[in-house]
Enzyme design. Sequence first.
Site, PDB file in Angstrom:
ATOM      1  CG  PHE A  27      -1.961   1.062   1.215  1.00 15.13           C
ATOM      2  CD1 PHE A  27      -3.047   0.994   0.355  1.00 15.13           C
ATOM      3  CD2 PHE A  27      -1.859   2.149   2.067  1.00 15.13           C
ATOM      4  CE1 PHE A  27      -4.005   1.990   0.337  1.00 15.13           C
ATOM      5  CE2 PHE A  27      -2.824   3.147   2.063  1.00 15.13           C
ATOM      6  CZ  PHE A  27      -3.896   3.068   1.191  1.00 15.13           C
ATOM      7  CG  PHE A  28       2.096   3.456   2.672  1.00 14.80           C
ATOM      8  CD1 PHE A  28       1.391   4.404   1.971  1.00 14.80           C
ATOM      9  CD2 PHE A  28       1.671   3.121   3.956  1.00 14.80           C
ATOM     10  CE1 PHE A  28       0.270   5.016   2.521  1.00 14.80           C
ATOM     11  CE2 PHE A  28       0.566   3.727   4.513  1.00 14.80           C
ATOM     12  CZ  PHE A  28      -0.141   4.683   3.797  1.00 14.80           C
ATOM     13  NE  ARG A  55       0.888   9.214   3.639  1.00 14.03           N
ATOM     14  CZ  ARG A  55      -0.228   8.757   4.202  1.00 14.03           C
ATOM     15  NH1 ARG A  55      -0.174   7.805   5.128  1.00 14.03           N
ATOM     16  NH2 ARG A  55      -1.401   9.224   3.840  1.00 14.03           N
ATOM     17  NE  ARG A  78      -7.633   8.816   8.355  1.00 10.15           N
ATOM     18  CZ  ARG A  78      -7.679   8.831   7.039  1.00 10.15           C
ATOM     19  NH1 ARG A  78      -7.482   7.707   6.351  1.00 10.15           N
ATOM     20  NH2 ARG A  78      -7.932   9.951   6.390  1.00 10.15           N
ATOM     21  CD  GLU A 112     -10.287  12.607  -1.898  1.00  6.77           C
ATOM     22  OE1 GLU A 112     -10.944  12.051  -1.005  1.00  6.77           O
ATOM     23  OE2 GLU A 112      -9.831  12.002  -2.890  1.00  6.77           O
ATOM     24  CD  GLU A 139       1.339  12.394   3.693  1.00  2.00           C
ATOM     25  OE1 GLU A 139       0.171  12.326   3.310  1.00  2.00           O
ATOM     26  OE2 GLU A 139       1.726  11.970   4.802  1.00  2.00           O
ATOM     27  CD  GLU A 162     -10.338   5.369  -2.824  1.00  7.40           C
ATOM     28  OE1 GLU A 162     -10.237   6.121  -1.819  1.00  7.40           O
ATOM     29  OE2 GLU A 162     -10.133   5.755  -3.985  1.00  7.40           O
ATOM     30  CD  GLU A 164     -12.481   6.942   1.037  1.00  8.75           C
ATOM     31  OE1 GLU A 164     -11.412   7.575   0.989  1.00  8.75           O
ATOM     32  OE2 GLU A 164     -13.478   7.250   0.352  1.00  8.75           O
TER      33      GLU A 164
END
Length: 213
Positions: A27-28, A55, A78, A112, A139, A162, A164
Site C-alpha cells: 500500500f506504501f 506514501r 485510522r 475529496e 509526504e 477504498e 471508506e
Amino acid sequence: MSKMSEKSEFDRNDVEVRQIDNLYQGFFTLHGYQIRHKLFAGGWSDWFSREVLERGHAAAVLLYDPKLDQVVMVEQFRVGAYPTASSPWQLELVAGMLDKEGEDPEAVARREAGEEAGIRLGRVEKLYSYYPSAGGMTERIHLYIAQVDASQAGGIHGLASENEDILVHVLDRCDAMSLIESGRIDNAAALIALQWLALHIEPLRQRWLNGDQ
C-alpha cells in the site's frame, strides 16, 4: 541575534546518496538509503542508513461556513491511531492523496469534498504546504480552507472500493476549538487549520462575506 534566513545554508547539493534499495512495495513503498550530508561545523557526516516511507502527497481542506460560523469535519477509522489511541476513529479535515505526478492539489481538495462530505466547495484559499514527518516520510501536505454551505452537509460518505466509512460532522467553530483543548482533535492538519482560523477569523469572515478578493 542574527535574523533567520528564509533558506537553509545547505541544499540538495550538500547531500550524497550511495545507494537506494527497495525494501517493501505494498500500500506504501519503503526505501532504504545509504546517505551522508555536510555538517554545520564543516566536513561531512559518516555514511548512515535510513528507511524512508514513500506514501505520496496529499491535499487537506478545512470546510468553513462564514455565515453560520461553522466548520464541517469528517470522522473515520485510522489504523495508525489504533496501537496508541483510546479510539482510532479520528475527527479530521476532508483530505485525499494526489493520484498522479503534477496533479493540482486544489482540484484534489474539491474532489475529496464531494467524495468524503457530499459537499461542493466555493471559494478556496491556500494556507500552507508542509511535511508532517520529514524524519522518515516524503509526504507533503497541501493545506487549504474553503467556503461551504454547512446547512447542506451531513450523512455518511466515502468510496466502498477504498473501504471508506466516513461520518460528516457540522460543528460550531468555538466547539471545534474546544475539541482541540480536550484532545478529541489531535491530528496535525486539523490542528494547524483550526488554529490558523482562530488567528485569522475576523479578516477571513469580512473578506468572504463581502466577496472581497
